[in-house]
Design a protein around this motif. Structure first.
Motif, short mmCIF file in Angstrom:
data_model
loop_
_atom_site.label_atom_id
_atom_site.label_comp_id
_atom_site.label_asym_id
_atom_site.label_seq_id
_atom_site.Cartn_x
_atom_site.Cartn_y
_atom_site.Cartn_z
N ALA A 173 0.85 -1.20 0.00
CA ALA A 173 0.00 0.00 0.00
C ALA A 173 0.88 1.24 0.00
N TRP A 174 0.79 2.05 -1.07
CA TRP A 174 1.72 3.18 -1.21
C TRP A 174 1.03 4.31 -1.97
N PRO A 175 1.19 5.55 -1.56
CA PRO A 175 1.95 5.98 -0.38
C PRO A 175 1.17 5.74 0.90
N PRO A 176 1.84 5.68 2.04
CA PRO A 176 1.15 5.50 3.31
C PRO A 176 0.39 6.77 3.69
N SER A 177 -0.61 6.61 4.55
CA SER A 177 -1.34 7.79 5.02
C SER A 177 -0.64 8.44 6.21
N LEU A 178 0.12 7.63 6.97
CA LEU A 178 0.88 8.13 8.12
C LEU A 178 2.31 7.65 8.00
N VAL A 179 3.26 8.53 8.27
CA VAL A 179 4.68 8.17 8.32
C VAL A 179 5.20 8.49 9.71
N ILE A 180 5.75 7.48 10.39
CA ILE A 180 6.44 7.69 11.66
C ILE A 180 7.93 7.71 11.36
N VAL A 225 4.86 12.25 11.33
CA VAL A 225 5.04 12.39 12.77
C VAL A 225 6.48 11.99 13.10
N ASN A 226 7.22 12.91 13.69
CA ASN A 226 8.59 12.62 14.09
C ASN A 226 8.62 12.08 15.52
N VAL A 227 9.17 10.89 15.68
CA VAL A 227 9.30 10.24 16.99
C VAL A 227 10.77 9.87 17.17
N ARG A 259 4.29 6.88 22.39
CA ARG A 259 3.64 7.78 21.42
C ARG A 259 3.50 7.10 20.07
N LEU A 260 4.51 6.35 19.66
CA LEU A 260 4.45 5.63 18.40
C LEU A 260 3.28 4.64 18.40
N VAL A 261 3.15 3.86 19.47
CA VAL A 261 2.05 2.89 19.56
C VAL A 261 0.70 3.61 19.50
N ASP A 262 0.57 4.71 20.23
CA ASP A 262 -0.69 5.45 20.24
C ASP A 262 -1.05 5.97 18.84
N GLU A 263 -0.06 6.49 18.12
CA GLU A 263 -0.32 7.00 16.78
C GLU A 263 -0.80 5.89 15.85
N ILE A 264 -0.10 4.76 15.87
CA ILE A 264 -0.44 3.67 14.96
C ILE A 264 -1.76 3.03 15.34
N ALA A 265 -2.03 2.93 16.64
CA ALA A 265 -3.27 2.30 17.09
C ALA A 265 -4.50 3.02 16.56
N HIS A 266 -4.40 4.34 16.39
CA HIS A 266 -5.56 5.13 16.01
C HIS A 266 -5.53 5.59 14.55
N GLU A 267 -4.61 5.06 13.76
CA GLU A 267 -4.50 5.46 12.35
C GLU A 267 -5.34 4.53 11.47
N PRO A 268 -6.32 5.08 10.74
CA PRO A 268 -7.18 4.22 9.92
C PRO A 268 -6.53 3.72 8.63
N GLY A 269 -5.47 4.40 8.18
CA GLY A 269 -4.84 4.00 6.92
C GLY A 269 -3.50 3.33 7.16
N PRO A 270 -2.81 2.98 6.08
CA PRO A 270 -1.49 2.33 6.22
C PRO A 270 -0.46 3.29 6.81
N THR A 271 0.40 2.74 7.66
CA THR A 271 1.45 3.50 8.33
C THR A 271 2.81 2.97 7.92
N LEU A 272 3.73 3.88 7.62
CA LEU A 272 5.13 3.53 7.38
C LEU A 272 5.95 3.95 8.59
N VAL A 273 6.74 3.01 9.12
CA VAL A 273 7.68 3.29 10.21
C VAL A 273 9.08 3.19 9.61
N HIS A 274 9.87 4.25 9.76
CA HIS A 274 11.23 4.19 9.20
C HIS A 274 12.18 5.03 10.03
N CYS A 275 13.47 4.70 9.90
CA CYS A 275 14.54 5.54 10.44
C CYS A 275 15.48 5.83 9.27
N ALA A 276 16.77 5.58 9.42
CA ALA A 276 17.69 5.75 8.29
C ALA A 276 17.82 4.44 7.52
#
Length: 229
Positions: free
Chosen positions: A44-51, A73-75, A108-125
């Motif tokens: 699923a791309w692009p995601p609706s939320l990016v952490i 969202v920067n975490v 905070r990361l868990v809370d954001e993803i738990a309540h996001e209705p669309g696909p979420t991307l989690v990334h660092c470097a």
């Protein structure tokens, strides 16, 4: 030609608690994306939320996926590694530092993803260390076994060439904001196992650790509704 985002994969399809499985199309993990990156078929791309788990010194003026409509969202999980602080010299110590100094950010990361209705991307470097800890927490909170968490973590080893190419300085553009300390480019099962041991060693398991860090059982319940098929 557009590139594929390195180390991009969906964490769906893993067996979880109660005979259920993690849902596909809910949470993705990857190395740092670029504007114009493509995704493999079925993602699923692009995601609706990016952490974005990177620290402020690694961030550009705008996230490359913000133009695609993603909510960013920067975490930051390694803000403790600021100039003047003694560096850690193993990935195990680095991962434990995240648990010791950024537990509230993991909540905070868990809370954001738990309540996001669309696909979420989690990334660092690289999508390996900070992302590996974050994904491990999500999976353990919904009842994925430690062995399956470790297997997912180890899959990053197959993407090391693409990750290195993404993070390597190039004369064609600005140097990357993140480079590996010597010896940190590898995948370290021992490091992620040390994190799992902390969570499993808590008297009330990983959920007890999460609540003690400032999270709530209500948020865990919502994460299970979001992440499980």
């Amino acid at each position: 030609m557009p590139d594929l985002t390195p180390n991009l994969r969906d964490i769906g399809g893993l067996p979880a608690a109660g005979g259920r499985a993690t849902a596909t199309g809910r949470v993705l993990r990857s190395a740092v994306p670029r504007a114009g990156d493509l995704a493999p078929d079925g993602i699923a791309w692009p995601p609706s939320l990016v952490i974005d788990l990177r620290s402020s010194t690694e961030l550009a003026e705008a996230h490359p996926l913000s133009a695609a409509g993603a909510r960013i969202v920067n975490v930051p999980l390694l803000a403790a590694l600021r100039p003047g602080v003694a560096p850690v010299d193993t990935l195990t110590l680095l991962y434990r530092l995240v648990l010791d100094t950024a537990a509230d950010e993991l909540v905070r990361l868990v809370d954001e993803i738990a309540h996001e209705p669309g696909p979420t991307l989690v990334h660092c470097a690289a999508g390996k260390d900070r992302t590996g800890i974050s994904i491990a927490l999500l999976l353990r909170l919904v009842g994925v076994s430690g062995d399956d968490v470790l297997h997912d973590y180890n899959l990053t080893e197959h993407a090391r060439h693409e990750i290195d190419a993404r993070l390597r300085p190039s004369s064609a553009g600005p140097p990357p904001a993140h480079t590996y300390p010597p010896g940190f480019a590898h995948v370290s099962p021992e490091a992620i196992e040390s994190v799992l041991e902390v969570w499993d060693g808590h008297g009330d398991g990983v959920e007890g650790w999460f609540v003690e860090a400032g999270g709530s059982s209500t948020s865990v319940d919502q994460l299970r509704r979001t992440l499980l098929a």
